[in-house]
Write an enzyme that holds these catalytic residues in place. Structure first.
Site, PDB file in Angstrom:
ATOM      1  NE  ARG A 153      -0.336   3.537  13.879  1.00  0.00           N
ATOM      2  CZ  ARG A 153       0.670   2.876  14.441  1.00  0.00           C
ATOM      3  NH1 ARG A 153       1.424   3.447  15.373  1.00  0.00           N
ATOM      4  NH2 ARG A 153       0.943   1.637  14.080  1.00  0.00           N
ATOM      5  CB  ILE A 206      -5.245  -3.991  22.885  1.00  0.00           C
ATOM      6  CG1 ILE A 206      -6.390  -3.183  23.507  1.00  0.00           C
ATOM      7  CG2 ILE A 206      -3.949  -3.188  22.850  1.00  0.00           C
ATOM      8  CD1 ILE A 206      -6.151  -2.776  24.960  1.00  0.00           C
ATOM      9  CE1 TYR A 246      -3.120   3.048   0.733  1.00  0.00           C
ATOM     10  CE2 TYR A 246      -1.996   3.262   2.846  1.00  0.00           C
ATOM     11  CZ  TYR A 246      -2.869   3.763   1.892  1.00  0.00           C
ATOM     12  OH  TYR A 246      -3.474   4.975   2.096  1.00  0.00           O
ATOM     13  CG  PHE A 295       0.467  11.163  10.214  1.00  0.00           C
ATOM     14  CD1 PHE A 295       0.918  11.951   9.167  1.00  0.00           C
ATOM     15  CD2 PHE A 295       1.411  10.489  10.966  1.00  0.00           C
ATOM     16  CE1 PHE A 295       2.277  12.071   8.881  1.00  0.00           C
ATOM     17  CE2 PHE A 295       2.781  10.604  10.695  1.00  0.00           C
ATOM     18  CZ  PHE A 295       3.205  11.395   9.652  1.00  0.00           C
TER      19      PHE A 295
HETATM   20  N1  UFG Z   1      -5.666  -1.463  16.546  1.00  0.00           N
HETATM   21  C1  UFG Z   1      -5.980  -2.322  17.564  1.00  0.00           C
HETATM   22  N2  UFG Z   1      -7.123  -3.067  17.446  1.00  0.00           N
HETATM   23  C2  UFG Z   1      -7.954  -2.986  16.354  1.00  0.00           C
HETATM   24  C3  UFG Z   1      -7.611  -2.070  15.314  1.00  0.00           C
HETATM   25  C4  UFG Z   1      -6.460  -1.337  15.441  1.00  0.00           C
HETATM   26  O1  UFG Z   1      -5.262  -2.435  18.550  1.00  0.00           O
HETATM   27  O2  UFG Z   1      -8.965  -3.705  16.312  1.00  0.00           O
HETATM   28  C5  UFG Z   1      -4.449  -0.630  16.652  1.00  0.00           C
HETATM   29  C6  UFG Z   1      -3.460  -0.877  15.546  1.00  0.00           C
HETATM   30  O3  UFG Z   1      -2.616  -1.932  15.862  1.00  0.00           O
HETATM   31  C7  UFG Z   1      -2.751   0.473  15.468  1.00  0.00           C
HETATM   32  C8  UFG Z   1      -3.830   1.487  15.893  1.00  0.00           C
HETATM   33  O4  UFG Z   1      -4.826   0.717  16.556  1.00  0.00           O
HETATM   34  O5  UFG Z   1      -1.728   0.522  16.397  1.00  0.00           O
HETATM   35  C9  UFG Z   1      -4.467   2.203  14.720  1.00  0.00           C
HETATM   36  O6  UFG Z   1      -4.873   1.241  13.763  1.00  0.00           O
HETATM   37  P1  UFG Z   1      -5.798   1.585  12.502  1.00  0.00           P
HETATM   38  O7  UFG Z   1      -6.062   0.290  11.804  1.00  0.00           O
HETATM   39  O8  UFG Z   1      -6.964   2.390  12.958  1.00  0.00           O
HETATM   40  O9  UFG Z   1      -4.895   2.540  11.612  1.00  0.00           O
HETATM   41  P2  UFG Z   1      -3.414   2.314  11.046  1.00  0.00           P
HETATM   42  O10 UFG Z   1      -2.496   3.131  11.908  1.00  0.00           O
HETATM   43  O11 UFG Z   1      -3.067   0.893  10.905  1.00  0.00           O
HETATM   44  O12 UFG Z   1      -3.503   2.861   9.557  1.00  0.00           O
HETATM   45  C10 UFG Z   1      -4.081   4.088   9.188  1.00  0.00           C
HETATM   46  C11 UFG Z   1      -4.732   3.919   7.825  1.00  0.00           C
HETATM   47  C12 UFG Z   1      -3.685   3.695   6.767  1.00  0.00           C
HETATM   48  C13 UFG Z   1      -2.649   4.770   6.830  1.00  0.00           C
HETATM   49  C14 UFG Z   1      -2.073   4.906   8.211  1.00  0.00           C
HETATM   50  C15 UFG Z   1      -1.129   6.058   8.274  1.00  0.00           C
HETATM   51  O13 UFG Z   1      -5.622   2.837   7.838  1.00  0.00           O
HETATM   52  O14 UFG Z   1      -4.299   3.697   5.505  1.00  0.00           O
HETATM   53  O15 UFG Z   1      -3.131   5.099   9.154  1.00  0.00           O
HETATM   54  O16 UFG Z   1      -0.650   6.243   9.570  1.00  0.00           O
HETATM   55  F1  UFG Z   1      -1.664   4.519   5.963  1.00  0.00           F
END
Ligand code: UFG
Length: 320
Positions: free
Chosen positions: A219, A205, A139, A167
């Site tokens: 994040r 988590i 991605y 972000f």
């Molecule tokens: N998380 C959990 N449990 C869940 C879902 C997420 O603990 O059920 C955690 C993840 O491990 C991560 C945080 O929550 O640490 C945020 O996860 P998200 O899936 O909400 O978002 P991401 O940080 O993985 O990704 C998002 C977008 C991407 C983008 C990125 C840029 O989905 O497209 O932010 O930082 F590229």
């Protein structure tokens, strides 16, 4: 007129609303694979795909398009690892297709939806635009390929672009009429809110042994309306005949546990949690350095309180 691709998606819908509020007419292109027709409430909707050159040409022939805001993409990190070809095709190849048609019709302003995923594992925090670019999943790689191409293209022609590295987009428009819907949902805030709403039993988590104060990932959650506002600023910036790449984040980080606590506060519900293994490809901390967007685009996030962001998401989610 402004062409917005992917305006049936979460961020695209908010960008479309903002451009409409600013008095612009929009043409909205979405293939509705991940987008939703009911999120397209403004502008002229065309259902179609970026691989369809004939359709693209007909759109540019019919409308006097001044700029393109390109948000249509596949955006699941996990899926991109499973199906890389799909990501390179949709996010890179089809973007080239769009850019080719733009060139034929002399449309030289492009606002591109990029991502913090282009950085990969962070070397320093907060992450500035000069940080190394070593994406660790298809991605992020597919988005970086587009950025690289845009740079080359802008050097050789009158073409100018703004690439916005989002972000963690979060929250929803305060009207409650548009918001975040992913099927299946994988993002933290909507999943936690689903637990509060009784649609799920608990939130998993993904890892509590990260090198962060409470062991969970940190994040930078930036409100989707702030992201939309940056698209407008980017559009204005293109009048200077310059190109630029900008981080979009609040500039503050929140851990998974802090997000859950905030959701409990906003919803007045206790949210059961369970700790599971780390999710592959999750860096411990991602926080944006926003100085460049602030200085050059005069953009700053207006939503700086995580409870307010979560409340806006909740007000939308409670309705769907
Ligand atoms: N998380 C959990 N449990 C869940 C879902 C997420 O603990 O059920 C955690 C993840 O491990 C991560 C945080 O929550 O640490 C945020 O996860 P998200 O899936 O909400 O978002 P991401 O940080 O993985 O990704 C998002 C977008 C991407 C983008 C990125 C840029 O989905 O497209 O932010 O930082 F590229």
């Amino acid at each position: 007129m402004i062409l917005i691709t992917g305006a049936g998606g979460y961020i695209g819908a908010h960008v479309n609303k903002l451009m409409h509020d600013k008095g612009y007419q929009t043409i909205v292109l979405d293939n509705l694979i991940n987008g939703h027709k009911e999120m397209v409430k403004w502008g002229e909707f065309i259902e179609g795909d970026l691989k369809d050159t004939k359709l693209l040409k007909s759109v540019f022939e019919k409308y006097d398009i001044e700029a393109v805001m390109h948000l249509a993409a596949l955006a699941s990190v996990k899926e991109s690892v499973e199906f890389p070809q799909k990501y390179y095709k949709n996010n890179f190849q089809y973007t080239l297709n769009l850019l080719n048609v733009m060139e034929k019709f002399n449309v030289n302003k492009f606002i591109f939806s990029s991502t913090a995923s282009v950085y990969g594992e962070p070397e320093f925090i907060p992450i500035s635009e000069e940080h190394h670019l070593k994406p660790i999943n298809p991605y992020g790689k597919s988005k970086l390929m587009v950025e690289n191409f845009l740079l080359e293209k802008s050097k050789k022609s009158d073409f100018n672009y703004v690439a916005l590295r989002y972000f963690n987009a979060s929250g929803a428009d305060l009207s409650g009429e548009i918001g975040e819907i992913h099927v299946p949902e994988t993002h933290l805030i909507p999943i936690v809110l689903d637990v509060a709403l009784g649609k799920r039993e608990k939130i998993a988590i993904f890892g509590d042994d990260y090198p962060t104060p409470d062991g969970t990932c940190i994040r930078d959650y930036v409100h989707v309306n702030d992201i939309a506002a940056a698209h407008f600023k980017g559009f204005e910036f293109l009048d200077n005949n310059k190109s630029g790449i900008f981080n979009l984040g609040m500039g503050k980080g929140f851990s998974v546990k802090e997000i859950i606590e905030s959701c409990e506060k906003v919803t007045s519900c206790e949210i059961p949690t369970i700790v599971e293994d780390r999710r592959e490809g999750d860096p411990a901390i991602l926080i944006a350095d926003n100085k460049k967007a602030e200085k050059v685009l005069k953009w700053k996030s207006k939503f700086n309180n995580i409870d307010d962001i979560i409340e806006s998401a909740y007000n939308f989610q409670i309705k769907i």
